[in-house]
Write an enzyme that holds these catalytic residues in place. Structure first.
Site, PDB file in Angstrom:
ATOM      1  N   ASP A  35      -3.084   1.994  -4.609  1.00  0.00           N
ATOM      2  CA  ASP A  35      -3.688   3.136  -3.935  1.00  0.00           C
ATOM      3  C   ASP A  35      -2.719   4.318  -4.008  1.00  0.00           C
ATOM      4  O   ASP A  35      -1.515   4.143  -4.246  1.00  0.00           O
ATOM      5  CB  ASP A  35      -3.969   2.732  -2.483  1.00  0.00           C
ATOM      6  CG  ASP A  35      -4.494   3.871  -1.639  1.00  0.00           C
ATOM      7  OD1 ASP A  35      -5.419   4.566  -2.098  1.00  0.00           O
ATOM      8  OD2 ASP A  35      -3.975   4.066  -0.533  1.00  0.00           O
ATOM      9  N   ASP A  40      -3.067   7.835  -1.681  1.00  0.00           N
ATOM     10  CA  ASP A  40      -2.829   8.444  -0.366  1.00  0.00           C
ATOM     11  C   ASP A  40      -2.405   7.404   0.664  1.00  0.00           C
ATOM     12  O   ASP A  40      -3.112   6.424   0.911  1.00  0.00           O
ATOM     13  CB  ASP A  40      -4.089   9.157   0.130  1.00  0.00           C
ATOM     14  CG  ASP A  40      -4.441  10.366  -0.720  1.00  0.00           C
ATOM     15  OD1 ASP A  40      -3.640  10.717  -1.597  1.00  0.00           O
ATOM     16  OD2 ASP A  40      -5.516  10.947  -0.509  1.00  0.00           O
ATOM     17  N   ASP A  81      -3.221   0.659   1.938  1.00  0.00           N
ATOM     18  CA  ASP A  81      -2.874   0.870   3.352  1.00  0.00           C
ATOM     19  C   ASP A  81      -4.079   0.902   4.281  1.00  0.00           C
ATOM     20  O   ASP A  81      -3.901   0.880   5.500  1.00  0.00           O
ATOM     21  CB  ASP A  81      -2.089   2.177   3.516  1.00  0.00           C
ATOM     22  CG  ASP A  81      -2.975   3.409   3.371  1.00  0.00           C
ATOM     23  OD1 ASP A  81      -3.689   3.527   2.343  1.00  0.00           O
ATOM     24  OD2 ASP A  81      -2.993   4.249   4.286  1.00  0.00           O
TER      25      ASP A  81
END
Length: 267
Positions: free
Chosen positions: A9, A11, A211
């Site tokens: 990922d 961001d 996240d």
């Protein structure tokens, strides 16, 4: 020898959740470049946004846009043709529904329920920049959607809207924003890419780093899932799967920590 492939990922994981910097991950980025380990960016960002970071990172590997809506294979990357269509410099595997269709369904559901919810399609470039902390140019790229509509509620999230999405046989997920999409997700895209790597290289060991909830589908598919700590100092409590590595560091600091550890552990 088993090849390592990292799916990450952007961001809040490789990129800091506020500054969008990856400086704290540079040691790990140098390590995987030195060991010729592919880094596949797997993000909710658009193709145009991801291409910016590929240039900054000098990354020439495939990438996955808009939570698995599209898989982009650089021309000639694999010594065979995959299941995609040739588009400019990529072979593209389309998994998501066209943005125009998703946007139309979003507006219809909003009007039918009378719920105060706004998508990126309702916002100016300046509004998106203010909401995300992106520059004007970056916000312009964020509005170039191909497969899904990021959206926010005017007040707290309304479960009626989320249930309506599910009732319409669509999907929603949540990262920094909610996202409305068709029948696609990061896990499906990662599985397809894994098969292509195995076809070329034989067995691969996959590391997945995320996240938020939108990363759960691909964290479930990889061999070594990593959950990065958020700016709040906590991990996303909705993600709890076998073998999960939770970082001590936040954002790129945690990314750096996990990659160096896992790459050093694996032969």
């Amino acid at each position: 020898m088993t090849k390592i492939v990292i799916f990450s990922d952007l961001d809040g994981s490789l990129l800091h959740p506020i500054s969008y910097s990856y400086d704290e991950a540079v040691p790990a980025l140098d390590l995987i470049r030195e060991r010729d380990i592919p880094l596949v960016l797997c993000s909710s960002k658009t193709r145009a946004e991801i291409e910016v970071y590929r240039r900054r990172l000098d990354n020439r590997h495939p990438f996955i846009s808009e939570n698995g809506g599209g898989i982009y294979l650089p021309a000639g990357y694999f010594p065979f043709h995959g299941p995609g269509d040739q588009r400019e410099e990529y072979e593209v595997i389309y998994l998501g529904s066209p943005y125009e269709e998703i946007r139309k369904r979003f507006v219809e559901m909003r009007e039918r329920l009378g719920i105060a919810v706004r998508g990126f399609g309702d916002m100016s470039i300046e509004e998106v920049a203010g909401l995300t902390g992106l520059s004007i140019e970056e916000a312009r790229l964020a509005k170039q959607r191909d497969f899904e509509e990021p959206f926010i509620f005017s007040d707290k999230p309304d479960d009626r809207f989320l249930r309506e999405i599910e009732g319409e046989k669509l999907r929603w997920t949540q990262g920094r924003f909610f996202h409305l999409m068709g029948d696609h997700h990061k896990g499906r895209a990662v599985n397809i890419l894994r098969m292509l790597y195995e076809r070329r290289d034989g067995p691969v060991m996959t590391i997945g780093i995320g996240d938020s909830l939108n990363d759960l589908p691909f964290l479930l598919t990889v061999d070594r899932p990593v959950l990065v700590k958020k700016e709040s100092g906590k991990h996303d409590a909705r993600i709890d799967i076998p073998g999960l590595v939770r970082t001590e560091g936040i954002g790129p600091a945690g990314w750096n920590e996990a990659v160096i550890r896992l790459v050093s552990e694996l032969p």
